[in-house]
Design an enzyme around this catalytic site. Structure first.
Site, short mmCIF file in Angstrom:
data_model
loop_
_atom_site.label_atom_id
_atom_site.label_comp_id
_atom_site.label_asym_id
_atom_site.label_seq_id
_atom_site.Cartn_x
_atom_site.Cartn_y
_atom_site.Cartn_z
N ASP A 11 49.36 -25.04 20.77
CA ASP A 11 48.47 -23.96 21.53
C ASP A 11 47.18 -24.41 21.58
OD1 ASP A 11 48.37 -21.48 22.73
OD2 ASP A 11 47.46 -20.83 20.80
N SER A 12 46.38 -23.55 22.44
CA SER A 12 44.91 -23.72 22.60
C SER A 12 44.20 -23.29 21.12
CB SER A 12 44.46 -23.01 23.78
OG SER A 12 44.94 -21.62 23.54
N TYR A 49 41.52 -21.76 26.74
CA TYR A 49 41.87 -22.35 28.06
C TYR A 49 42.13 -21.58 28.93
CZ TYR A 49 43.88 -26.70 25.23
OH TYR A 49 43.90 -27.80 24.49
N GLY A 50 42.33 -20.31 28.74
CA GLY A 50 42.64 -19.45 29.87
C GLY A 50 41.73 -19.45 30.97
N CYS A 101 51.41 -22.26 24.30
CA CYS A 101 50.36 -21.65 25.09
C CYS A 101 50.74 -21.37 26.43
CB CYS A 101 48.91 -22.69 25.21
SG CYS A 101 47.77 -22.28 25.99
N ASN A 102 50.84 -20.15 27.05
CA ASN A 102 51.11 -19.73 28.26
C ASN A 102 50.28 -20.56 29.43
OD1 ASN A 102 52.97 -16.92 28.10
ND2 ASN A 102 51.88 -17.47 26.39
N THR A 103 49.08 -20.96 29.23
CA THR A 103 48.25 -21.13 30.18
C THR A 103 48.57 -22.47 30.22
OG1 THR A 103 46.22 -19.75 29.49
CG2 THR A 103 45.78 -21.74 30.50
N GLU A 156 41.24 -12.17 18.92
CA GLU A 156 40.59 -13.16 17.81
C GLU A 156 39.63 -12.48 16.79
OE1 GLU A 156 39.97 -17.13 18.90
OE2 GLU A 156 41.98 -17.11 19.60
N CYS A 194 51.07 -14.02 27.37
CA CYS A 194 49.82 -14.81 26.55
C CYS A 194 50.18 -14.63 25.19
CB CYS A 194 48.45 -14.13 27.24
SG CYS A 194 47.29 -14.83 25.89
N THR A 195 50.00 -15.80 24.73
CA THR A 195 50.33 -15.84 23.00
C THR A 195 49.63 -14.56 22.32
OG1 THR A 195 48.27 -17.36 22.86
CG2 THR A 195 50.10 -18.39 23.07
N HIS A 196 48.71 -14.27 22.66
CA HIS A 196 48.06 -13.30 21.83
C HIS A 196 48.52 -11.81 21.98
CE1 HIS A 196 44.87 -16.48 21.69
NE2 HIS A 196 44.17 -15.77 20.87
N1 DGL Z 1 46.79 -19.50 24.37
C1 DGL Z 1 46.32 -18.88 25.60
C2 DGL Z 1 47.50 -18.41 26.50
O1 DGL Z 1 48.57 -18.19 25.85
C3 DGL Z 1 45.68 -17.79 25.16
C4 DGL Z 1 44.23 -18.31 24.60
C5 DGL Z 1 43.54 -19.17 25.57
O2 DGL Z 1 42.83 -18.70 26.75
O3 DGL Z 1 43.20 -20.40 25.12
O4 DGL Z 1 47.38 -18.14 27.76
#
Ligand code: DGL
Length: 306
Positions: A11-12, A43-44, A74-76, A153, A200-202
């Protein structure tokens, strides 16, 4: 057949621990190595070429640690880089988009699904395409909610301020509420979604406040849970399950020529690597996931792969 090597989870940053939690819950015999690229998160909001380069470099590190499969939590990164990553490595790579998309396509009754995600994920239309592949009749409304990642976060998961931010961010998908708290009709078509996909992960960490905001007529689907199920299937199909998992047998342990990541007592090992500050990772992870992930180590990745 069994394989005791760990599963790599990328993940990011810390958000992918939502996916890791589901993996550990669903597959308790598996060991894992998690890598969070906190140094370069988020990353997003980055351009695609950076997401591809940073993801590649991070997953190179996991592959160098002899993982048997990689979950791109990570979805992104999944949305932007999965095709590239699958061409690069000859081991199974699972992303979070397809499992989440297929769960959402199966959950909707009125064929209207809302997807919330980072700007880069929405720009890629990866969820739109994946849901359409499952069922072309589903209308997909993608919407970026960039306020959520920093909020999570910072440890802000509930309370009146969080509820206000969530309501504001979701308004384009849901419409406005009247004084009695009912959604006001007529609304744009997107207001009539019956399923909200957390892309998104969060976002699973905001689930209670999201559930209140969307009301009980909207089902919430998250990619983390769906991905853990897809991983169980992937390991089973490929004969990669750890010894001692429901289908592997204890007799398999130690007989397959691989280094065993399990300790003497056969307990799975979970290691978290971060490119960022170790103490900061530990404190955010501790705040969001109690003491679930404590073996945090720093890692340096060198120059990005372009
Ligand atoms: N992990 C990213 C996602 O799932 C979210 C956090 C980021 O933008 O890095 O898209």
């Amino acid at each position: 057949v069994s394989d005791p090597r760990p599963i790599g989870v990328f993940d990011s940053g810390v958000g992918g621990l939502t996916v890791l939690s589901e993996i550990v819950r669903r597959l308790p015999a598996e060991s894992t190595v998690y890598l969070g690229d906190n140094e370069r998160a988020p990353y997003g909001t980055r351009p695609d070429d950076e997401v591809v380069a940073f993801s590649t470099q991070s997953i190179d590190e996991l592959v160098a640690r002899d993982v048997k499969a990689v979950v791109v939590a990570c979805n992104t990164s999944t949305a932007v880089a999965l095709g590239h990553l699958r061409r690069r490595y000859d081991l199974p790579i699972l992303g979070v988009v397809r499992p989440g998309a297929s769960a959402a396509a199966l959950a909707t009754r009125n064929r209207r699904v809302g997807v919330i995600a980072t700007p880069a994920t929405v720009r890629s239309h990866a969820y739109f395409n994946a849901i359409k592949e499952e069922n072309p009749a589903v209308e997909v409304y993608e919407h970026a909610t960039p306020a959520f990642v920093p909020m999570v976060e910072a440890g802000r998961l509930s309370g009146p301020q969080v509820a206000v931010t969530v309501a504001e961010e979701l308004a384009p998908l849901l419409g406005e509420r009247d004084a009695a708290g009912e959604f006001v009709f007529p609304l744009p078509p997107s207001a009539r979604i019956d399923t909200l996909l957390l892309g998104c992960t969060h976002y699973p960490l905001l689930r209670p406040v999201l559930a209140t905001a969307v009301g009980e007529r909207v089902a919430i689907v998250d990619s983390a849970t769906a991905t853990a199920s897809a991983l169980a299937e992937l390991l089973s199909v490929n004969g990669l399950e750890a010894p001692g998992s429901s289908r592997g047998t204890a007799a398999d342990a130690g007989h397959d020529g691989h280094d065993r990541p399990v300790d003497q007592a056969g307990i799975p090992i979970h290691v978290q690597l971060t490119t960022g500050d170790v103490d900061r990772f530990r404190s955010i992870a501790g705040r969001l996931f109690a003491d679930a992930f404590t073996d945090v180590q720093g890692v340096e990745l060198g120059a990005p792969v372009r």
